[in-house]
Write a protein that holds these residues in place. Structure first.
Motif, PDB file in Angstrom:
ATOM      1  N   THR A 481      -7.059  -1.575  -0.343  1.00 18.28           N
ATOM      2  CA  THR A 481      -6.488  -0.238  -0.481  1.00 18.28           C
ATOM      3  C   THR A 481      -5.079  -0.185   0.080  1.00 18.28           C
ATOM      4  N   ILE A 484      -2.657  -2.039  -2.224  1.00 17.06           N
ATOM      5  CA  ILE A 484      -2.340  -1.256  -3.423  1.00 17.06           C
ATOM      6  C   ILE A 484      -1.348  -0.148  -3.076  1.00 17.06           C
ATOM      7  N   GLU A 485      -1.522   0.453  -1.915  1.00 21.56           N
ATOM      8  CA  GLU A 485      -0.585   1.483  -1.465  1.00 21.56           C
ATOM      9  C   GLU A 485       0.817   0.902  -1.304  1.00 21.56           C
ATOM     10  N   SER A 487       2.049  -1.603  -2.842  1.00 17.58           N
ATOM     11  CA  SER A 487       2.609  -2.078  -4.114  1.00 17.58           C
ATOM     12  C   SER A 487       3.143  -0.942  -4.983  1.00 17.58           C
ATOM     13  N   SER A 488       2.986   0.283  -4.541  1.00 11.12           N
ATOM     14  CA  SER A 488       3.473   1.427  -5.327  1.00 11.12           C
ATOM     15  C   SER A 488       5.000   1.386  -5.429  1.00 11.12           C
ATOM     16  N   PRO A 489       5.543   1.558  -6.618  1.00  7.50           N
ATOM     17  CA  PRO A 489       7.025   1.577  -6.772  1.00  7.50           C
ATOM     18  C   PRO A 489       7.690   2.710  -6.013  1.00  7.50           C
ATOM     19  N   ASN A 490       6.893   3.695  -5.610  1.00  4.74           N
ATOM     20  CA  ASN A 490       7.456   4.820  -4.863  1.00  4.74           C
ATOM     21  C   ASN A 490       7.624   4.525  -3.378  1.00  4.74           C
ATOM     22  N   HIS A 491       7.216   3.364  -2.953  1.00  2.00           N
ATOM     23  CA  HIS A 491       7.402   3.021  -1.550  1.00  2.00           C
ATOM     24  C   HIS A 491       8.899   2.969  -1.242  1.00  2.00           C
ATOM     25  N   ARG A 495      11.803   1.174  -3.574  1.00  2.00           N
ATOM     26  CA  ARG A 495      12.835   1.995  -4.212  1.00  2.00           C
ATOM     27  C   ARG A 495      14.235   1.558  -3.765  1.00  2.00           C
ATOM     28  N   VAL A 531       1.973  -8.528  -3.338  1.00  4.88           N
ATOM     29  CA  VAL A 531       2.679  -7.522  -2.547  1.00  4.88           C
ATOM     30  C   VAL A 531       3.717  -8.184  -1.654  1.00  4.88           C
ATOM     31  N   TYR A 534       6.753  -8.803  -3.618  1.00  6.83           N
ATOM     32  CA  TYR A 534       7.569  -7.607  -3.863  1.00  6.83           C
ATOM     33  C   TYR A 534       8.607  -7.400  -2.754  1.00  6.83           C
TER      34      TYR A 534
END
Length: 722
Positions: A481, A484-485, A487-491, A495, A531, A534
């Motif tokens: 979890t 996945i959090e 890996s969000s592009p909104n992190h 950004r 991740v 990234y």
């Protein structure tokens, strides 16, 4: 944006977490809590009773103990019941006859001897007195010492024929009498009988008296007490006697019965009197807890998990263990409500599910067994003995179910499914156990039991979902979890890369795809590698235009500066990234990947450029990354993927063969350069990584058909013809 701080970033914990005594203190804490939680379940209840008082309730023995006084009494009764063993010595008859014969032979020998040795003196031509003295001396040293001088003198004075008759008559009489059984009490009557036999002999009175005396002293008991046989019989009887035991769970006294001396003694032996102190339960529980904690400590030391050297994870493990034990203990205190099968509602699987999700699957299985042992003690209320094996087995399968079903997947849906699976296994387990005992008392009891078993699995899933975020945040755990959090592009950091270094962002996504597939090929943590990829080049956002992927329609700034300065800028990006990630309180694994993905590799381009511009050869060490090298598989794979992606992107017209050769070349060079020395990648795994990366790259750089230009095709297709 600041994140909530995990214990890894707490100042005092960072100072002490690597101290050896911290690990010892955590094990001591676990042992103390376990001891306190189980102490009330191993100390037997005591009763304030006295002789001749009335029992206010049924009292059962909590232990199995021998009633030594009763056992000794049974032994004495058995010994007293054994009759002495007597044996008929049939050979005594012949022995006594030979002794009679010896007397007469001695007389005959003395009568013919001309020289005798009496009291050490030699007597020539002995007289009757000398012969008498000699015979008495000989007889006194044997077993016929009771023969009188008158009888000996009579035999000396008798003729040869009279002596022969006396010999045969006495021998026959003695043999005939001794052939029968003669007990000690029968000796007198046997001697009287032999007198009757001799009375029929026609000899003078004087010789008869001598014969009678000889025969009487030769008659002895031949039916004698056999000490060895009697003792053997006694031992057999004693061995056949079973010790008198007070069995565990045995009813000592019923409610309303009078407590007599025998019952009072049984209560004392069972340790149920309030005036006795038995230290053994305290010592036994201490040893039991020592076995549990010692087994866990040894397992953590030998198993290849984070608990081997990560005290933060050990602290989390101890907290999860203690939370589970506290839940067990809390529910056990409700057993006084007399609700049947209440112990089945305990959600013990929450411990194994949390440990499996947050630490390791094997640790979850190992801990499941420990939970079962602890539960068998905590829920021993009403059980016969210290351990409630039924509850222990139930908890074991419940925890196993949670660990097996959850495995490495801790998605929310998966946790809910695991809760249902735990409920199903609970119902099957409790049904099997009660059927093995002969079934439930009623359908209502069965319905209550399976209801509690189902609720147990549901509670376990809910508690796992509720507690997991706290442990993930508090200990910086990289759960699925959490990854996945991140890996969000909104992190914010992603950004930042996208906006300030778009080329680096695209590069990182490509590296993530390659690293993820490679990790999955060898069984490593693919999502962690994705991740980590990234964020691995986040440090490039400090000076994005100094990296070629961000140099769109601008001159390369490295052309205007020295190779040494370029080297300094390029080499600094892993450590700039590590610093930025630490500022955002990112998980340690992500920070390590950013810091280790280049290892101590050589910055070849600027190294060769520096040598071209220098009169002297430049040392390689000046153009190498300072490290550290990759410490785990995911970090090493991200480093491989990073290097390969950049190399393939610079190729003109890449083909599958060219890509495969390049991939193998890069992996071989990094292997020969020692970049994998500090992680546990094998040659077989490196081969699988190469194959996986080649397959991914071929899917990315596959051949495409060239579409014709629209203007050229219009004329050709005019009129519907080519």
């Amino acid at each position: 944006m600041k994140k909530r701080t995990s214990i890894e970033h707490v100042g005092w914990w960072k100072k002490v977490k690597n101290q050896r005594y911290i690990r010892i203190l955590l094990y001591v804490l676990l042992a103390v809590v376990l001891y306190v939680s189980m102490l009330g379940n191993v100390i037997p209840d005591t009763y304030e009773v006295s002789l001749s008082s009335v029992a206010e309730e049924d009292i059962r023995s909590p232990v199995t103990v021998e009633n030594k006084a009763e056992t000794e009494s049974k032994y004495q009764e058995a010994l007293n019941s054994v009759d002495p063993v007597y044996v008929h010595k049939s050979d005594y008859a012949q022995n006594q006859v030979e002794k009679v014969n010896d007397v007469f032979e001695l007389v005959e020998q003395v009568r013919t001897e001309e020289v005798l040795t009496i009291d050490g003196e030699t007597v020539t031509d002995p007289q009757i007195e000398d012969q008498l003295s000699y015979i008495q001396e000989i007889l006194s040293s044997g077993s016929n010492r009771g023969l009188s001088e008158e009888s000996v003198e009579t035999y000396l004075d008798a003729t040869d024929s009279q002596l022969q008759i006396a010999r045969e008559t006495v021998k026959n009489a003695v043999y005939e009498s001794m052939s029968r059984v003669i007990a000690l009490d029968d000796i007198s009557s046997a001697r009287d009988e032999v007198a009757e036999k001799l009375a029929l002999t026609s000899v003078n009175q004087r010789l008869y008296e001598a014969m009678l005396e000889t025969a009487r002293i030769s008659i002895t008991a031949n039916y004698l007490y056999d000490d060895e046989a009697t003792e053997e019989l006694r031992q057999e009887m004693v061995q056949s006697i079973e010790p008198v035991m007070i069995s565990e769970g045995q009813l000592i006294v019923k409610e309303g019965e009078i407590i007599n001396h025998a019952v009072y003694e049984q209560l004392r032996l069972a340790g149920l009197l309030d005036d006795t102190f038995n230290p053994f339960p305290y010592i036994g529980l201490a040893l039991f807890v020592l076995l549990i904690v010692g087994t866990l400590a040894y397992y953590f030391k030998e198993a290849n998990t984070t608990l081997q050297n990560n005290n933060s994870h050990l602290l989390m493990y101890v907290l999860i263990f203690l939370v589970t034990v506290v839940v067990m203990k809390s529910i056990s205190l409700l057993e006084n409500l007399d609700i049947a099968s209440l112990e089945l509602i305990v959600p013990a699987a929450v411990g194994s599910m949390l440990i499996t999700s947050l630490i390791h699957f094997r640790v979850g299985l190992m801990t499941s067994m420990m939970f079962a042992l602890v539960a068998s003690v905590i829920f021993n209320h009403g059980a016969v003995g210290t351990l409630n094996f039924t509850t222990g087995v139930y908890i074991l399968f419940s925890c196993f179910a949670g660990a097996f079903f959850l495995g490495k997947d801790n998605r929310i849906v998966r946790i809910l499914q695991a809760g249902l699976f735990v409920s199903l296994i609970n119902i099957i387990t409790i049904t099997a156990l009660h059927m093995m005992k002969g079934g439930f008392g009623s359908w209502f009891d069965y319905g209550t039991a399976i209801s509690f078993a189902f609720i147990s699995g549901f509670f376990a899933a809910v508690l796992t979902l509720g507690l997991m975020p706290f442990f993930e945040t508090g200990f910086g755990i990289l759960s699925r979890t959490k990854l996945i959090e991140l890996s969000s592009p909104n992190h914010p950091l992603l950004r930042k890369i996208l906006l300030e270094a778009p080329g680096t962002y695209h590069h990182s996504v490509m590296v993530a795809n390659l690293a993820d597939s490679a990790c999955e090929a060898i069984g490593a943590h693919g999502l962690l590698a994705r991740v980590g990829a990234y964020y691995h080049d986040i440090g490039k956002t400090r000076r994005p235009h100094f990296f070629i992927e961000n140099q769109m329609k601008i001159d390369n700034p490295h052309n205007k500066i020295s190779p040494q300065l370029s080297k300094t800028i390029i080499i600094s990006h892993p450590y700039d990234g590590s610093k930025m990630l630490k500022e955002y309180k990112m998980p340690k694994e992500i920070i390590d990947i950013a810091e280790q993905h280049h290892g101590t590799s050589l910055l070849k381009y600027f190294y060769f450029k520096a040598n071209e511009q220098s009169q002297q050869k430049v040392p390689e060490s000046q153009f190498r990354y300072p490290g550290p090298k990759a410490q785990f598989k995911e970090s090493a794979i991200v480093g491989i993927a990073d290097c390969i992606e950049a190399a393939v992107r610079s190729m003109t017209k890449p083909t599958p063969d060219k890509i495969e050769q390049l991939v193998k070349k890069i992996i071989r060079e990094r292997l020969e350069d020692g970049q994998f020395d500090e992680c546990d990648l094998t040659l077989k795994e490196l081969d699988l990584i190469a194959k996986s990366i080649c397959e991914t790259l071929q899917g990315t750089f596959h051949s495409r058909i060239e579409y014709p230009e629209e203007g050229k095709n219009k004329g050709k297709n005019k009129g519907g013809k080519e």
